[in-house]
Design a protein around this motif. Structure first.
Motif, mmCIF file in Angstrom:
data_model
loop_
_atom_site.group_PDB
_atom_site.id
_atom_site.type_symbol
_atom_site.label_atom_id
_atom_site.label_comp_id
_atom_site.label_asym_id
_atom_site.label_seq_id
_atom_site.Cartn_x
_atom_site.Cartn_y
_atom_site.Cartn_z
ATOM 1 N N TYR A 76 87.735 55.012 -6.152
ATOM 2 C CA TYR A 76 88.062 56.407 -6.300
ATOM 3 C C TYR A 76 87.420 57.154 -5.156
ATOM 4 O O TYR A 76 86.025 56.972 -5.277
ATOM 5 C CB TYR A 76 88.087 57.097 -7.620
ATOM 6 N N ASN A 77 87.596 58.257 -4.784
ATOM 7 C CA ASN A 77 86.848 59.035 -3.918
ATOM 8 C C ASN A 77 85.789 59.728 -4.650
ATOM 9 O O ASN A 77 85.050 60.172 -4.083
ATOM 10 C CB ASN A 77 87.861 60.165 -3.402
ATOM 11 N N ASN A 78 85.864 60.155 -5.963
ATOM 12 C CA ASN A 78 84.936 60.766 -6.751
ATOM 13 C C ASN A 78 84.506 59.827 -7.859
ATOM 14 O O ASN A 78 85.286 58.991 -8.316
ATOM 15 C CB ASN A 78 85.470 62.181 -7.145
ATOM 16 N N PRO A 79 83.183 60.356 -8.546
ATOM 17 C CA PRO A 79 82.622 59.161 -9.637
ATOM 18 C C PRO A 79 83.606 59.437 -10.884
ATOM 19 O O PRO A 79 84.174 60.509 -11.161
ATOM 20 C CB PRO A 79 81.512 59.989 -9.881
ATOM 21 N N THR A 118 94.370 52.737 -14.022
ATOM 22 C CA THR A 118 95.376 52.759 -12.765
ATOM 23 C C THR A 118 96.296 53.994 -13.091
ATOM 24 O O THR A 118 96.794 54.535 -11.986
ATOM 25 C CB THR A 118 96.274 51.305 -12.990
ATOM 26 N N VAL A 119 96.656 54.316 -14.416
ATOM 27 C CA VAL A 119 97.848 55.052 -14.738
ATOM 28 C C VAL A 119 97.231 56.763 -14.984
ATOM 29 O O VAL A 119 98.160 57.591 -15.318
ATOM 30 C CB VAL A 119 98.588 54.551 -15.690
ATOM 31 N N HIS A 120 96.110 56.778 -15.011
ATOM 32 C CA HIS A 120 95.565 58.388 -14.812
ATOM 33 C C HIS A 120 94.467 58.685 -14.000
ATOM 34 O O HIS A 120 93.737 57.566 -13.453
ATOM 35 C CB HIS A 120 95.176 58.509 -16.498
ATOM 36 N N ASP A 121 94.067 59.610 -13.804
ATOM 37 C CA ASP A 121 92.838 59.812 -12.890
ATOM 38 C C ASP A 121 91.554 59.984 -13.799
ATOM 39 O O ASP A 121 91.636 61.171 -14.474
ATOM 40 C CB ASP A 121 93.053 61.316 -12.209
ATOM 41 N N PRO A 122 90.774 59.336 -13.674
ATOM 42 C CA PRO A 122 89.495 59.148 -14.395
ATOM 43 C C PRO A 122 88.133 60.098 -13.898
ATOM 44 O O PRO A 122 87.323 60.091 -14.465
ATOM 45 C CB PRO A 122 89.077 57.753 -14.637
ATOM 46 N N LEU A 155 87.519 66.112 -14.668
ATOM 47 C CA LEU A 155 86.912 66.490 -16.041
ATOM 48 C C LEU A 155 87.747 67.155 -16.804
ATOM 49 O O LEU A 155 88.311 68.379 -16.132
ATOM 50 C CB LEU A 155 85.411 67.141 -15.664
ATOM 51 N N ASN A 156 88.194 66.915 -17.889
ATOM 52 C CA ASN A 156 89.068 67.865 -19.006
ATOM 53 C C ASN A 156 90.479 68.247 -18.434
ATOM 54 O O ASN A 156 90.932 69.162 -18.579
ATOM 55 C CB ASN A 156 88.199 68.890 -19.399
ATOM 56 N N ARG A 157 90.760 67.212 -17.573
ATOM 57 C CA ARG A 157 92.167 67.594 -16.688
ATOM 58 C C ARG A 157 92.854 66.257 -16.310
ATOM 59 O O ARG A 157 92.217 65.560 -15.714
ATOM 60 C CB ARG A 157 91.940 68.461 -15.473
ATOM 61 N N GLN A 158 94.250 66.543 -16.434
ATOM 62 C CA GLN A 158 95.145 65.557 -15.696
ATOM 63 C C GLN A 158 96.555 66.253 -15.367
ATOM 64 O O GLN A 158 97.164 66.653 -16.130
ATOM 65 C CB GLN A 158 95.619 64.383 -16.890
ATOM 66 N N GLY A 159 96.344 66.321 -13.842
ATOM 67 C CA GLY A 159 97.279 67.230 -13.412
ATOM 68 C C GLY A 159 97.417 68.642 -13.822
ATOM 69 O O GLY A 159 96.181 69.225 -13.842
ATOM 70 N N ALA A 160 98.589 69.173 -14.383
ATOM 71 C CA ALA A 160 98.733 70.511 -14.823
ATOM 72 C C ALA A 160 97.857 70.662 -16.077
ATOM 73 O O ALA A 160 98.032 71.686 -16.812
ATOM 74 C CB ALA A 160 100.165 71.288 -14.674
ATOM 75 N N SER A 172 89.493 62.364 -20.330
ATOM 76 C CA SER A 172 89.448 60.810 -20.085
ATOM 77 C C SER A 172 88.385 60.475 -20.990
ATOM 78 O O SER A 172 87.252 60.413 -21.035
ATOM 79 C CB SER A 172 89.281 60.595 -18.820
ATOM 80 N N ALA A 173 88.759 59.469 -21.974
ATOM 81 C CA ALA A 173 87.870 58.830 -23.130
ATOM 82 C C ALA A 173 88.247 57.468 -23.587
ATOM 83 O O ALA A 173 89.431 57.229 -23.754
ATOM 84 C CB ALA A 173 87.536 59.952 -23.915
#
Length: 204
Positions: free
Chosen positions: A148-151, A102-106, A109-114, A122-123
């Protein structure tokens, strides 16, 4: 909103039961999660009922005893993670992972926001077969229901190592709430968590 409602529905249908393993305290279990900057994930799980401790650190790489600066180069193989120890009589891995998703975008790839780089991947680092199975089941369910819109790109990997981050990284949000990163990045995630899981907040 769709994904939050779906996660709440999943939680309400989940019985709080996990097989007990032979440990010093069979009611305690740990899971190591990477979801971007560990300051964010730590601040959230410290407020979930049933969570006993949350420690920020590094996991999944090859460099021994890495410093924060070394991990930031992206060359150590480590991800920023939190090691969460929880009481199985008060919560379970299903809920821990539903908060996590819920609290991060899974899906990035290799990125959360900035925050960009393999250290922000994400792991889920599982310690036993039960944890691996639970993680994969939840990911498959979220993908199947197109929450989510993406896998989901979250890696589910066996736990190999954990190195605790420097002292100034521990409880970072608690001691630095007025800093820009805390106000602009961590606070919105914390507010989302408090809204979706309002009945599961730790009593202070």
């Amino acid at each position: 909103m769709k994904k939050y409602l779906f996660l709440i529905l999943l939680i309400s249908c989940t019985a709080f039961s996990q097989k007990k393993t032979a440990k010093a305290n069979p009611n305690l279990e740990s899971i190591t999660l990477g979801g971007g900057c560990y300051w964010c994930i730590e601040a959230i799980f410290e407020n979930l009922e049933g969570v006993k401790t949350v420690v920020s650190g590094f996991s999944g790489g090859t460099t021994k005893n890495p410093s924060y600066e070394e991990v930031c180069t992206g060359k150590t193989g480590h991800a920023e993670v939190v090691k969460i120890t929880y009481e199985k009589s008060k919560t379970n891995l299903d809920e821990i992972l539903k908060v996590f998703f819920t609290v991060h975008d899974p899906t990035t790839l290799n990125r959360q926001g900035a925050d960009v780089g393999t250290q922000y991947r994400s792991a889920i680092f599982y310690s036993n077969e039960s944890q691996r199975k639970t993680a994969l089941e939840i990911i498959n369910e979220l993908n199947k229901n197109k929450v989510y819109n993406n896998p989901i790109v979250t890696k589910v990997e066996p736990f190999k190592n954990f190195y605790e981050a420097e002292e100034y990284h521990q409880d970072y949000y608690e001691y630095n709430q007025n800093k820009p990163y805390c106000r602009l990045v961590i606070q919105p995630k914390l507010e989302k968590f408090e809204k979706v899981f309002k009945d599961r907040l730790k009593k202070k």
